[in-house]
Design a protein around this motif. Structure first.
Motif, PDB file in Angstrom:
ATOM      1  N   ILE A   1       8.148   4.422   7.909  1.00 54.88           N
ATOM      2  CA  ILE A   1       7.069   4.707   7.416  1.00 54.88           C
ATOM      3  C   ILE A   1       7.498   5.869   6.392  1.00 54.88           C
ATOM      4  CG2 ILE A   1       4.961   6.110   7.933  1.00 54.88           C
ATOM      5  CD1 ILE A   1       5.161   5.032  10.746  1.00 54.88           C
ATOM      6  N   VAL A   2       6.689   5.767   5.019  1.00 56.21           N
ATOM      7  CA  VAL A   2       7.201   6.399   3.997  1.00 56.21           C
ATOM      8  C   VAL A   2       6.358   7.810   4.084  1.00 56.21           C
ATOM      9  CG1 VAL A   2       6.726   6.729   1.463  1.00 56.21           C
ATOM     10  CG2 VAL A   2       7.298   4.338   2.392  1.00 56.21           C
ATOM     11  N   ASP A   3       5.039   7.960   4.344  1.00 52.50           N
ATOM     12  CA  ASP A   3       4.508   9.107   4.458  1.00 52.50           C
ATOM     13  C   ASP A   3       3.941   9.289   5.908  1.00 52.50           C
ATOM     14  OD1 ASP A   3       3.352  11.360   3.617  1.00 52.50           O
ATOM     15  OD2 ASP A   3       1.963  10.618   2.388  1.00 52.50           O
ATOM     16  N   ALA A   4       2.813   9.518   5.906  1.00 49.28           N
ATOM     17  CA  ALA A   4       1.856   9.830   7.472  1.00 49.28           C
ATOM     18  C   ALA A   4       1.734   8.485   7.992  1.00 49.28           C
ATOM     19  CB  ALA A   4       0.488  10.336   7.030  1.00 49.28           C
ATOM     20  N   GLY A   5       2.116   8.416   9.137  1.00 48.30           N
ATOM     21  CA  GLY A   5       2.135   7.168  10.177  1.00 48.30           C
ATOM     22  C   GLY A   5       0.892   7.363  11.099  1.00 48.30           C
TER      23      GLY A   5
ATOM     24  N   LEU B   1       3.949  -1.555  14.176  1.00 49.95           N
ATOM     25  CA  LEU B   1       4.585  -2.761  13.180  1.00 49.95           C
ATOM     26  C   LEU B   1       6.000  -2.293  12.921  1.00 49.95           C
ATOM     27  CD1 LEU B   1       3.944  -4.925  11.472  1.00 49.95           C
ATOM     28  CD2 LEU B   1       3.337  -3.262   9.524  1.00 49.95           C
ATOM     29  N   VAL B   2       6.233  -1.135  12.587  1.00 52.09           N
ATOM     30  CA  VAL B   2       7.645  -0.588  12.310  1.00 52.09           C
ATOM     31  C   VAL B   2       8.677  -1.030  13.558  1.00 52.09           C
ATOM     32  CG1 VAL B   2       9.334   1.293  12.041  1.00 52.09           C
ATOM     33  CG2 VAL B   2       7.034   0.808  10.630  1.00 52.09           C
TER      34      VAL B   2
ATOM     35  N   GLN C   1       0.590  -1.053   0.005  1.00 52.77           N
ATOM     36  CA  GLN C   1       0.025  -0.037  -0.184  1.00 52.77           C
ATOM     37  C   GLN C   1       0.868   1.282  -0.183  1.00 52.77           C
ATOM     38  OE1 GLN C   1      -2.977  -0.035   3.203  1.00 52.77           O
ATOM     39  NE2 GLN C   1      -3.504  -2.242   2.596  1.00 52.77           N
ATOM     40  N   GLY C   2       2.208   1.124   0.100  1.00 57.12           N
ATOM     41  CA  GLY C   2       3.008   2.353  -0.031  1.00 57.12           C
ATOM     42  C   GLY C   2       3.099   3.133   1.447  1.00 57.12           C
ATOM     43  N   LEU C   3       2.742   2.321   2.374  1.00 52.84           N
ATOM     44  CA  LEU C   3       2.777   2.876   3.661  1.00 52.84           C
ATOM     45  C   LEU C   3       4.150   2.876   4.357  1.00 52.84           C
ATOM     46  CD1 LEU C   3      -0.758   1.715   4.939  1.00 52.84           C
ATOM     47  CD2 LEU C   3      -0.024   3.848   4.005  1.00 52.84           C
ATOM     48  N   ILE C   4       4.878   1.721   4.014  1.00 51.05           N
ATOM     49  CA  ILE C   4       6.087   1.407   4.634  1.00 51.05           C
ATOM     50  C   ILE C   4       7.094   1.105   3.459  1.00 51.05           C
ATOM     51  CG2 ILE C   4       7.425  -0.179   5.961  1.00 51.05           C
ATOM     52  CD1 ILE C   4       4.933  -0.373   8.035  1.00 51.05           C
ATOM     53  N   GLY C   5       8.253   1.438   3.729  1.00 52.45           N
ATOM     54  CA  GLY C   5       9.419   1.002   2.620  1.00 52.45           C
ATOM     55  C   GLY C   5      10.631   0.676   3.562  1.00 52.45           C
ATOM     56  N   GLU C   6      11.550   0.102   2.451  1.00 55.35           N
ATOM     57  CA  GLU C   6      12.859  -0.376   3.041  1.00 55.35           C
ATOM     58  C   GLU C   6      13.929   0.956   2.953  1.00 55.35           C
ATOM     59  OE1 GLU C   6      13.764  -3.231   4.174  1.00 55.35           O
ATOM     60  OE2 GLU C   6      12.151  -4.276   3.746  1.00 55.35           O
ATOM     61  N   ALA C   7      14.117   1.221   4.080  1.00 59.26           N
ATOM     62  CA  ALA C   7      15.095   2.233   4.302  1.00 59.26           C
ATOM     63  C   ALA C   7      16.344   1.911   4.037  1.00 59.26           C
ATOM     64  CB  ALA C   7      15.117   2.804   5.608  1.00 59.26           C
ATOM     65  N   ASN C   8      17.277   2.960   3.708  1.00 58.87           N
ATOM     66  CA  ASN C   8      18.645   2.380   3.417  1.00 58.87           C
ATOM     67  C   ASN C   8      19.384   1.954   4.599  1.00 58.87           C
ATOM     68  OD1 ASN C   8      19.103   4.851   4.573  1.00 58.87           O
ATOM     69  ND2 ASN C   8      19.737   5.924   2.559  1.00 58.87           N
TER      70      ASN C   8
END
Length: 108
Positions: free
Chosen positions: A43-47, A54-55, A30-37
């Motif tokens: 969290i990609v945008d609003a949490g 979860l994170v 859903q694009g809510l979470i991404g793999e950070a470097n």
């Protein structure tokens, strides 16, 4: 009677609460979470409290695994996390997010 209704409502809420929980794969797709470097998720945008929980849980498990790998191989945990970030980014499905070297979120 009101007590019985409240009790039934409470039981219904308790049973239904796990259904509201979002999985890691759902959050990624859903694009809510991404793999950070960093080798961890973010969290990609609003949490939301649910996403933050979860994170936190996933990153704690990853840190434990990274620590064990680092100890076993006598290397720094940062090296393990950096290598994991590369592998995790490569495994993402189209449309999921990862963080580039400059810290920007990029859709795969």
């Amino acid at each position: 009677m009101n007590t019985l209704k409240r009790a039934l409502l409470l039981v219904g809420l308790i049973i239904a609460l796990p259904a509201f929980a979002i999985t890691l794969n759902e959050a990624k797709s859903q694009g809510l979470i991404g793999e950070a470097n960093s080798g961890y998720i973010a969290i990609v945008d609003a949490g939301s409290p649910e996403l933050e929980k979860l994170v936190k849980e996933i990153n704690a498990k990853r840190k434990t695994a990274y620590t064990q790998i680092a100890k076993r191989n006598n290397i720094d945990i940062a090296q393990v996390a950096a290598r994991a970030a590369e592998k995790l980014e490569a495994r993402l499905s189209p449309g999921e997010y990862y963080q580039d070297n400059l810290g920007r979120w990029v859709k795969k």
